[in-house]
Design a protein around this motif. Structure first.
Motif, PDB file in Angstrom:
ATOM      1  N   GLY A  50     -26.453 -17.891  -9.994  1.00 12.87           N
ATOM      2  CA  GLY A  50     -25.897 -17.337  -9.049  1.00 12.87           C
ATOM      3  C   GLY A  50     -26.679 -17.588  -8.879  1.00 12.87           C
ATOM      4  N   ILE A  51     -25.548 -16.909  -6.510  1.00 16.00           N
ATOM      5  CA  ILE A  51     -27.086 -16.177  -5.876  1.00 16.00           C
ATOM      6  C   ILE A  51     -25.588 -15.916  -5.090  1.00 16.00           C
ATOM      7  CG2 ILE A  51     -27.174 -18.173  -4.801  1.00 16.00           C
ATOM      8  CD1 ILE A  51     -29.564 -17.616  -3.339  1.00 16.00           C
ATOM      9  N   ILE A  52     -25.573 -14.760  -4.509  1.00 19.01           N
ATOM     10  CA  ILE A  52     -25.336 -14.265  -3.370  1.00 19.01           C
ATOM     11  C   ILE A  52     -26.189 -12.895  -2.149  1.00 19.01           C
ATOM     12  CG2 ILE A  52     -23.872 -12.178  -2.770  1.00 19.01           C
ATOM     13  CD1 ILE A  52     -22.691 -12.196  -6.189  1.00 19.01           C
ATOM     14  N   GLY A  53     -25.952 -13.305  -1.396  1.00 18.89           N
ATOM     15  CA  GLY A  53     -26.853 -13.158  -0.569  1.00 18.89           C
ATOM     16  C   GLY A  53     -26.617 -13.488   1.175  1.00 18.89           C
ATOM     17  N   TYR A  79     -34.041 -25.006  -8.969  1.00 15.17           N
ATOM     18  CA  TYR A  79     -33.010 -24.161  -8.700  1.00 15.17           C
ATOM     19  C   TYR A  79     -31.254 -25.406  -8.094  1.00 15.17           C
ATOM     20  CZ  TYR A  79     -35.326 -19.809 -10.175  1.00 15.17           C
ATOM     21  OH  TYR A  79     -35.965 -19.300 -10.865  1.00 15.17           O
ATOM     22  N   GLN A  80     -30.827 -24.606  -8.637  1.00 11.67           N
ATOM     23  CA  GLN A  80     -28.945 -25.728  -8.621  1.00 11.67           C
ATOM     24  C   GLN A  80     -28.392 -23.784  -8.841  1.00 11.67           C
ATOM     25  OE1 GLN A  80     -28.584 -27.859 -11.869  1.00 11.67           O
ATOM     26  NE2 GLN A  80     -29.142 -30.205 -10.215  1.00 11.67           N
ATOM     27  N   PHE A  81     -28.065 -23.446  -7.622  1.00 11.49           N
ATOM     28  CA  PHE A  81     -27.454 -22.457  -7.073  1.00 11.49           C
ATOM     29  C   PHE A  81     -25.279 -22.313  -7.250  1.00 11.49           C
ATOM     30  CE2 PHE A  81     -31.153 -20.257  -5.375  1.00 11.49           C
ATOM     31  CZ  PHE A  81     -31.557 -19.953  -5.936  1.00 11.49           C
ATOM     32  N   PHE A 101     -16.726 -12.099  -8.358  1.00 11.54           N
ATOM     33  CA  PHE A 101     -15.789 -13.036  -9.379  1.00 11.54           C
ATOM     34  C   PHE A 101     -15.481 -14.318  -8.961  1.00 11.54           C
ATOM     35  CE2 PHE A 101     -13.692  -8.246  -8.861  1.00 11.54           C
ATOM     36  CZ  PHE A 101     -14.391  -7.820 -10.131  1.00 11.54           C
ATOM     37  N   GLN A 102     -15.714 -14.398  -7.888  1.00 11.05           N
ATOM     38  CA  GLN A 102     -15.667 -15.770  -6.918  1.00 11.05           C
ATOM     39  C   GLN A 102     -17.030 -16.446  -7.934  1.00 11.05           C
ATOM     40  OE1 GLN A 102     -13.758 -14.454  -2.831  1.00 11.05           O
ATOM     41  NE2 GLN A 102     -14.844 -16.036  -2.819  1.00 11.05           N
ATOM     42  N   VAL A 103     -18.206 -16.082  -8.094  1.00 10.37           N
ATOM     43  CA  VAL A 103     -18.987 -16.744  -7.787  1.00 10.37           C
ATOM     44  C   VAL A 103     -19.433 -17.110  -8.937  1.00 10.37           C
ATOM     45  CG1 VAL A 103     -21.822 -16.350  -8.566  1.00 10.37           C
ATOM     46  CG2 VAL A 103     -20.889 -15.754  -5.707  1.00 10.37           C
TER      47      VAL A 103
END
Length: 283
Positions: A50-53, A79-81, A101-103
């Motif tokens: 996952g990624i949050i950015g 990568y497949q985020f 939570f959503q990710v």
């Protein structure tokens, strides 16, 4: 930067709202935008990572102004985020909106690692607050960053284990490389880390490069400190990739705080190499 992002987002939103979705060929664009930028997805899009950015992962809603870290990792390192990347995003907003939570919901049970690119906007916002009180304001903001990052990790792992079982997620956070405060703003409103912005609001510092590089070193040191308290957090140091202290080289920068295409290529190369032992992707 924040103003132009907001204008574009409002424009896209208004256009899409007033369209007949049954006939609208941009419906897929809206769906992709919501899922990629905000982690509002129609069901799971299973992914191990996952990624949050913030804008180091997506400057402007996926528009190709510059190939930031997310597209670099996706296009060059396979990568497949699953994730939420949106320029201007703060760590405070991520936690308050529950994006972790959503990710996790989006990525599903196979999610093992989440890459974080956050904290810079928490430091840069409302620079006028620093006037005459730099040390105290920075200390307050760093304390808030620490509390929010720990909350993100603890609640994210608790949620993942409760919903899917298995081990906790490994959270990777990178520090930023040195700004170049003497660069002009490439896009109107993108001058948060520029000396021209400091001068305009009356934030007087003896040397803008020393000020910004010292602040960035302190932020990286804070991330190291948090890893000692949170075993699920892994820190990656990206400093000195774009030329070194006190400021990154102008030919590798888009503006004061963002790299250009070549700069992000160098940053992605280093980041991919350093996180490979954790993600086992890309090499």
């Amino acid at each position: 930067m924040k103003n132009i992002r907001l204008i574009v987002l409002i424009g896209i939103s208004l256009f899409l709202i007033h369209c007949d979705k049954k006939k609208d060929p941009l419906n897929d664009l809206e769906t992709n935008l919501l899922c990629t930028s905000f982690a509002i997805c129609d069901g799971e899009t299973p992914a191990k990572t996952g990624i949050i950015g913030d804008s180091w992962t997506d400057i402007l809603l996926g528009f190709p102004i510059v190939e930031t870290l997310r597209p670099q990792l996706e296009n060059r390192f396979n990568y497949q985020f699953a994730g939420a990347t949106l320029g201007g995003k703060t760590l405070q907003q991520v936690v308050s909106q529950g994006l972790q939570f959503q990710v996790i919901d989006q990525g599903g049970a196979d999610m093992k690692v989440v890459l974080l690119s956050l904290g810079g906007n928490d430091i840069q916002a409302n620079l006028n607050e620093y006037i005459g009180n730099v040390d105290a304001v920075q200390a307050q903001r760093f304390a808030r960053i620490k509390a929010n990052l720990k909350q993100l990790i603890i609640t994210g792992n608790a949620y993942k284990i409760a919903r899917f079982g298995g081990p906790p997620i490994k959270w990777i956070i990178h520090g930023y490389d040195y700004p170049n405060p003497y660069m002009p703003a490439a896009i109107a409103g993108s001058d948060e880390g520029c000396k021209t912005k400091f001068d305009r609001i009356g934030l007087i510092v003896p040397d803008a490069a020393v000020f910004t590089s010292t602040q960035l070193d302190a932020f990286n040191n804070l991330l190291v400190e948090i890893t000692r308290e949170e075993p699920s957090l892994i820190y990656v140091d990206l400093r000195n990739t774009l030329g070194g202290k006190p400021n990154s080289r102008a030919e590798l920068m888009l503006d004061c705080i963002h790299a250009n295409n070549l700069g992000y290529t160098l940053l992605a190369d280093k980041l991919a190499r350093l996180i490979y032992p954790v993600t086992n992707i890309g090499f």
